[in-house]
Design a protein around this motif. Structure first.
Motif, short mmCIF file in Angstrom:
data_model
loop_
_atom_site.label_atom_id
_atom_site.label_comp_id
_atom_site.label_asym_id
_atom_site.label_seq_id
_atom_site.Cartn_x
_atom_site.Cartn_y
_atom_site.Cartn_z
N LYS A 2 0.82 -1.19 0.00
CA LYS A 2 0.00 0.00 0.00
C LYS A 2 0.87 1.26 0.00
CE LYS A 2 -2.69 -1.07 3.19
NZ LYS A 2 -3.63 -1.78 4.02
N LEU A 5 2.46 1.78 -3.36
CA LEU A 5 1.50 2.32 -4.31
C LEU A 5 1.25 3.79 -4.03
CD1 LEU A 5 -1.25 -0.42 -4.71
CD2 LEU A 5 0.22 0.53 -6.49
N ALA A 6 1.10 4.11 -2.75
CA ALA A 6 0.82 5.49 -2.38
C ALA A 6 1.98 6.38 -2.79
CB ALA A 6 0.57 5.59 -0.88
N LEU A 9 2.03 6.88 -6.48
CA LEU A 9 0.96 7.78 -6.88
C LEU A 9 1.34 9.23 -6.59
CD1 LEU A 9 -1.88 7.12 -8.00
CD2 LEU A 9 -2.72 7.78 -5.78
N LEU A 13 1.50 11.94 -9.66
CA LEU A 13 0.34 12.83 -9.77
C LEU A 13 0.69 14.21 -9.24
CD1 LEU A 13 -2.94 11.13 -8.55
CD2 LEU A 13 -2.39 12.00 -10.81
N ALA A 14 0.43 15.21 -10.02
CA ALA A 14 0.42 16.54 -9.44
C ALA A 14 -0.89 16.59 -8.66
CB ALA A 14 0.43 17.59 -10.53
N PHE A 15 -0.81 16.84 -7.39
CA PHE A 15 -2.01 16.76 -6.55
C PHE A 15 -3.09 17.71 -7.05
CE2 PHE A 15 0.10 13.86 -4.29
CZ PHE A 15 -0.37 13.57 -3.02
N MET A 18 -7.32 20.64 -4.76
CA MET A 18 -8.60 21.15 -4.27
C MET A 18 -9.07 20.32 -3.09
SD MET A 18 -11.96 21.93 -6.48
CE MET A 18 -12.92 20.92 -5.39
N TRP B 221 -7.86 2.86 -2.43
CA TRP B 221 -7.55 2.90 -1.00
C TRP B 221 -7.69 4.32 -0.47
CZ3 TRP B 221 -4.18 2.73 -4.95
CH2 TRP B 221 -3.11 3.64 -4.97
N ARG B 270 -4.48 6.24 -13.08
CA ARG B 270 -4.49 6.58 -11.66
C ARG B 270 -5.31 7.84 -11.42
NH1 ARG B 270 0.91 5.24 -12.85
NH2 ARG B 270 1.62 3.41 -11.69
#
Lengths: 201, 314
Positions: A2, A5-6, A9, A13-15, A18, B221, B270
């Motif tokens: 986990k 993966l986190a 991610l 990913l550009a968060f 928002m 998750w 994703r």
């Protein structure tokens, strides 16, 4: 796994940035407020320290509100709650010119016509308190414990429909939350998705 | 009451005190028929003429509706599609299986001959509808909401197959009105099925109903504030898409606002999105519907139920 993966991610990913806009959160102190009721009396949440408080967002022209008042479900719950020392506050956040906007006199006439007996009917015409709580629908229900902590945020019951025939088969979430608080139990279902008309800010 | 009415009528901002129960259907139907007449001419530009002018449409509140079937004659043991056509008045909409921040999904209750059965609604890909700060999932303009009906194997050629649908929906502009219609189709049973002239409309909507590919692997998750999802090997439909739009079919998981999904160089899709304000707990699986606009400008969709868990620190 986990964590990996986190991490992947986060890296890829550009968060979105928002954040969900702040609203009342179960387990946190409920937003403080002061509003004037239809009799001209000001009420602050702090005035009710030591008492359980129910907030009910209201628009008398909304079919979902009519569902619960037409079948007597809301009045029944108001009576039972206030009869056991709970403070029940109806809140109207409909802006001037929007559906369900009422002045004090009109609100009192509706309460009389519908035989509703909440502790008070609060006027929130600029929507400040509705927005502070994140009230989205009518009805949208909140339960605050005697310490001022929010214990329930969500729907009146478990059956999202506009049909009064669906009330008998539904779980009444506010009733259940009040039962848990009265018995000093944790509220079993603290957060549900409210259903109804949008609040007419 | 007389005194109150007098005071209300003298008010600058009169509010009718509705008596309970709410107004009868007849009164509402009249109001709707008047509104429908006024709106009809403005609709024609957005609604294809063969749909807008369909004489089978009957007036409902802020919409017109008809029950359609993809067959003009059915045969024993056959499956066919039937469902409600809703032509919404301009500015009005009805809802998807997950209605989003407010609203209600449309509901079907079928009355069918003994031995016949009806499946659930085949929900086509919805759109995000923004109103008064809320995001809902639903439909505007012309909609067809099919369901699969199975004719009993013991039906005999020469009989009639009568299906009655009680459909209930919530239709909203800014205000919302619950409405319903009970409509029937009465089809001959013949030895061979015979498609109807509406079959093409059912084919068109079927293309927008999510496929459920098997073998998609992935995971959803929860972290401190968001819910993240990864689909390990995005199928070609997603990899070749011009645009991707993700909808949570499972409610109370993520905020209803638009979800930013990215395809990675590793072929994974994703997205990470703020948790719903009403997030309670992760179910064992979270269902997502993912729409993809192809190079041809057409939208297709897939539906996937991903294993889910709650990774928040206790």
């Amino acid at each position: 796994m986990k964590t990996l993966l986190a991490a992947a991610l986060t890296a890829s990913l550009a968060f979105a940035g928002m954040a969900a806009h702040a609203a009342a959160t179960v387990g946190q102190p409920a937003p403080a407020f002061t509003l004037t009721d239809t009799k001209g009396t000001a009420h602050s949440l702090a005035d009710f320290a030591g008492k359980t408080v129910v907030l009910e967002w209201f628009n008398h022209e909304c079919p979902f509100v009519k569902k619960h008042y037409g079948a007597g479900n809301m009045q029944k719950q108001q009576n039972a709650a206030t009869g056991s020392g709970v403070v029940w506050l109806v809140v109207n956040s409909s802006a001037a010119g929007k559906q369900g906007h009422v002045n004090a006199e009109q609100a009192n006439a509706i309460l009389a016509e519908w035989k509703a007996t909440p502790t008070a009917f609060l006027l929130d015409h600029d929507g400040t308190v509705g927005r502070a709580y994140g009230a989205k629908t009518t009805p949208h229900m909140y339960v605050i414990d005697g310490e001022g902590v929010l214990r329930y945020n969500g729907a009146i019951d478990s059956n999202p429909s506009a049909d009064p025939a669906d009330i008998p088969g539904a779980t009444q979430f506010v009733e259940a939350a009040l039962g848990d608080l009265a018995a000093n139990r944790p509220v079993a279902r603290g957060t549900t998705q409210p259903y109804g008309c949008s609040v007419k800010y | 009451m007389t005194a109150l009415h007098a005071r209300f009528t003298a008010n600058d901002d009169p509010v009718r005190v509705p008596r309970l129960p709410p107004p009868t259907a007849a009164v509402l139907a009249l109001a709707s028929a008047l509104a429908a007449g006024a709106a009809a001419s403005a609709e024609s530009s957005r609604i294809p003429p063969h749909i807008d002018g369909d004489p089978r449409l009957v007036a409902a509140l802020n919409a017109r509706v008809a029950l359609l079937a993809d067959h003009a004659a059915v045969s024993p043991g056959q499956r066919f599609k039937a469902g409600l056509r809703i032509v919404h008045d301009a500015g009005w909409h009805t809802y998807w299986a997950n209605s989003g921040d407010s609203g209600l999904p449309t509901r079907y209750d079928w009355t069918l001959p003994p031995g016949a059965s009806a499946g659930p609604i085949d929900w086509p890909l919805p759109e995000r509808l923004l109103a008064s700060g809320l995001t809902n999932f639903g439909y505007s303009d012309a909609l067809l909401l099919p369901a699969t009906i199975t004719v009993p194997a013991g039906a005999q050629a020469g009989e009639r197959f009568r299906a009655t649908l009680r459909a209930r929906w919530l239709i909203c502009e800014e205000a919302c009105i619950p409405d319903e219609a009970t409509l029937s189709i009465d089809l001959p049973v013949e030895t061979a099925p015979r498609p109807s002239k509406d079959a093409e409309e059912f084919r068109a909507v079927a293309a927008r109903v999510p496929a459920r590919p098997s073998g998609l692997r992935g995971h959803s998750w929860r972290d401190a504030t968001h819910v993240a999802t990864q689909i390990d090997d995005a199928p070609p439909m997603l990899r070749e898409a011009k645009r991707i739009e993700v909808f949570p079919l499972t409610p109370q998981i993520v905020a209803s606002t638009r979800i930013d999904a990215r395809l990675g160089p590793d072929g994974a899709l994703r997205f990470r999105h703020p948790a719903s304000e009403y997030f309670d707990r992760m179910p064992a699986r979270v269902e997502w519907v993912i729409g993809a606009e192809g190079e041809d400008g057409r939208w297709r969709a897939l539906q996937v139920a991903l294993p889910a868990d709650d990774a928040r620190a206790p």
